[in-house]
Design a protein around this motif. Structure first.
Motif, mmCIF file in Angstrom:
data_model
loop_
_atom_site.group_PDB
_atom_site.id
_atom_site.type_symbol
_atom_site.label_atom_id
_atom_site.label_comp_id
_atom_site.label_asym_id
_atom_site.label_seq_id
_atom_site.Cartn_x
_atom_site.Cartn_y
_atom_site.Cartn_z
ATOM 1 N N GLY A 25 0.811 -1.212 0.000
ATOM 2 C CA GLY A 25 0.000 0.000 0.000
ATOM 3 C C GLY A 25 0.842 1.258 0.000
ATOM 4 O O GLY A 25 0.586 2.201 -0.771
ATOM 5 N N LEU A 26 1.886 1.298 0.835
ATOM 6 C CA LEU A 26 2.730 2.494 0.916
ATOM 7 C C LEU A 26 3.590 2.663 -0.335
ATOM 8 O O LEU A 26 3.841 3.786 -0.777
ATOM 9 C CB LEU A 26 3.602 2.433 2.173
ATOM 10 N N GLN A 27 4.045 1.557 -0.891
ATOM 11 C CA GLN A 27 4.796 1.649 -2.154
ATOM 12 C C GLN A 27 3.919 2.214 -3.270
ATOM 13 O O GLN A 27 4.382 3.015 -4.087
ATOM 14 C CB GLN A 27 5.349 0.281 -2.538
ATOM 15 N N ASN A 28 2.652 1.803 -3.285
ATOM 16 C CA ASN A 28 1.727 2.332 -4.286
ATOM 17 C C ASN A 28 1.489 3.832 -4.105
ATOM 18 O O ASN A 28 1.138 4.535 -5.062
ATOM 19 C CB ASN A 28 0.394 1.594 -4.236
ATOM 20 N N GLY A 30 3.890 5.792 -3.270
ATOM 21 C CA GLY A 30 5.127 6.443 -3.668
ATOM 22 C C GLY A 30 6.211 6.489 -2.615
ATOM 23 O O GLY A 30 7.265 7.092 -2.829
ATOM 24 N N PHE A 31 5.991 5.854 -1.468
ATOM 25 C CA PHE A 31 7.007 5.834 -0.422
ATOM 26 C C PHE A 31 8.075 4.780 -0.731
ATOM 27 O O PHE A 31 7.813 3.774 -1.388
ATOM 28 C CB PHE A 31 6.384 5.503 0.933
ATOM 29 N N GLU A 32 9.275 5.026 -0.223
ATOM 30 C CA GLU A 32 10.322 4.011 -0.232
ATOM 31 C C GLU A 32 10.185 3.234 1.071
ATOM 32 O O GLU A 32 10.227 3.826 2.153
ATOM 33 C CB GLU A 32 11.701 4.669 -0.321
ATOM 34 N N VAL A 33 10.012 1.915 0.982
ATOM 35 C CA VAL A 33 9.629 1.126 2.152
ATOM 36 C C VAL A 33 10.604 -0.028 2.379
ATOM 37 O O VAL A 33 11.045 -0.690 1.436
ATOM 38 C CB VAL A 33 8.201 0.543 1.995
ATOM 39 N N ARG A 34 10.934 -0.239 3.649
ATOM 40 C CA ARG A 34 11.619 -1.458 4.070
ATOM 41 C C ARG A 34 10.865 -2.042 5.247
ATOM 42 O O ARG A 34 10.105 -1.347 5.933
ATOM 43 C CB ARG A 34 13.072 -1.175 4.471
ATOM 44 N N SER A 110 -7.558 1.057 9.571
ATOM 45 C CA SER A 110 -7.657 1.144 8.118
ATOM 46 C C SER A 110 -6.352 1.690 7.546
ATOM 47 O O SER A 110 -5.647 2.461 8.205
ATOM 48 C CB SER A 110 -8.817 2.056 7.710
ATOM 49 N N PHE A 111 -6.047 1.298 6.321
ATOM 50 C CA PHE A 111 -4.848 1.818 5.658
ATOM 51 C C PHE A 111 -4.952 3.335 5.487
ATOM 52 O O PHE A 111 -3.965 4.048 5.616
ATOM 53 C CB PHE A 111 -4.652 1.149 4.298
#
Length: 228
Positions: A25-28, A30-34, A110-111
Motif C-alpha cells: 500500500g505504501l509503495q503504491n 510512492g514511499f520508499e519502504v523497508r 484502516s490503511f
C-alpha cells in the motif's frame, strides 16, 4: 499527494501478512519502504536505511516495540514513530507515548487512517519533504521559506518565518515562551524571553490579527494557533 520518492518508511511487525499489506500500500503511494520482523532487525535498519517514519508494532517476541522506541530516542534519531498495538487501553497508549512515540494506533486499523497519520507526522517533523503544505488559511513553502495567509505571501524575516511556521505546524498546541526560545532561537540564546512577545506582536501586525484570534495568548501558558 505528489512525489514521495525521498520519503522512507520502515515497517516493523512480526506478522508477515500485515507487513506485506502495508508495504504494498505504501509503495503504491510512492514511499520508499523497508520491513523488519523483530526489534533487533528494526534497529539495524534504522541505522542503514535512516527512515523518516517508523511504523512499529508493540507486541513482538524478544525486543518489543517499546524497547525499540526507547533505544531510537536515546540515540537521538530524527524519526517519527507511530506505535501499533492490538490493545486499546489507555495504559498502553500512555506507556508508548512516554517512551517517545509520536503517535499511536490500535489494531485493527484502516490503511487510510495510517496514511493520514504518516502524512501528519511528516507535516510536523519533515515539512520540507512535502514542499508546499496547506494548513487552514496558511500555506507554507519550506523551499522558498515563504508563508502565505489567505492566499497572500507575508513579508517575514528568517526568525519570523521560523516562529510562524512553528506555531502553525503545532496548531492546537500551547507553546510556552521557553519552548519557543529553545526551538526558534535554540538553547544558546541568552536574551530575555520578552523577545518572543516582540516577534508575536510583529506577526500579528502582518497577519492583521488585531483581536488576537489567529495567534491566541493563553495567560501564564503561552501561545496557540487554532486552525479549522
Amino acid at each position: 499527494m505528489g512525489s514521495m520518492h525521498r520519503i522512507r518508511v520502515l515497517l516493523v511487525d512480526d506478522e508477515p501478512h500485515i507487513l506485506q499489506f502495508l508495504e504494498l500500500g505504501l509503495q503504491n503511494e510512492g514511499f520508499e519502504v523497508r520491513t523488519a520482523s523483530d526489534g533487533e532487525c528494526a534497529l539495524r535498519e534504522a541505522v542503514c536505511f535512516e527512515p523518516h517514519v517508523i511504523v512499529l508494532d508493540v507486541m513482538m517476541p524478544g525486543m518489543d516495540g517499546l524497547a525499540v522506541c526507547r533505544r531510537l530516542k536515546e540515540e537521538g534519531r530524527d524519526v517519527a514513530v507511530i506505535m501499533l498495538t492490538a490493545k486499546d487501553e489507555i495504559d498502553d497508549r500512555v506507556t508508548g507515548l512516554m517512551t517517545g512515540a509520536d503517535d499511536y494506533m490500535a489494531k485493527p486499523f484502516s490503511f487510510e487512517e495510517l496514511l493520514a497519520r504518516i502524512q501528519a507526522r511528516l507535516r510536523n517533523q519533515f515539512p520540507s519533504l512535502l514542499g508546499e503544505i496547506r494548513l487552514g488559511p496558511f500555506t507554507i513553502d519550506d523551499r522558498k521559506k515563504e508563508i502565505s495567509y489567505l492566499g497572500v505571501a507575508l513579508e517575514l524575516s528568517p526568525t519570523e518565518y521560523k516562529l510562524l511556521k512553528l506555531l502553525v505546524t503545532k496548531h492546537g498546541s500551547v507553546l510556552s515562551k521557553s519552548n519557543i526560545l529553545n526551538i526558534v532561537w535554540d538553547y544558546d540564546f541568552g536574551g530575555e524571553d520578552n523577545i518572543v512577545e516582540v516577534y508575536i506582536r510583529s506577526l500579528r501586525e502582518k497577519l492583521g490579527d488585531k483581536e488576537h484570534r489567529v495567534i491566541r495568548t493563553l495567560r501564564g501558558a503561552g501561545y496557540r494557533v487554532d486552525l479549522p
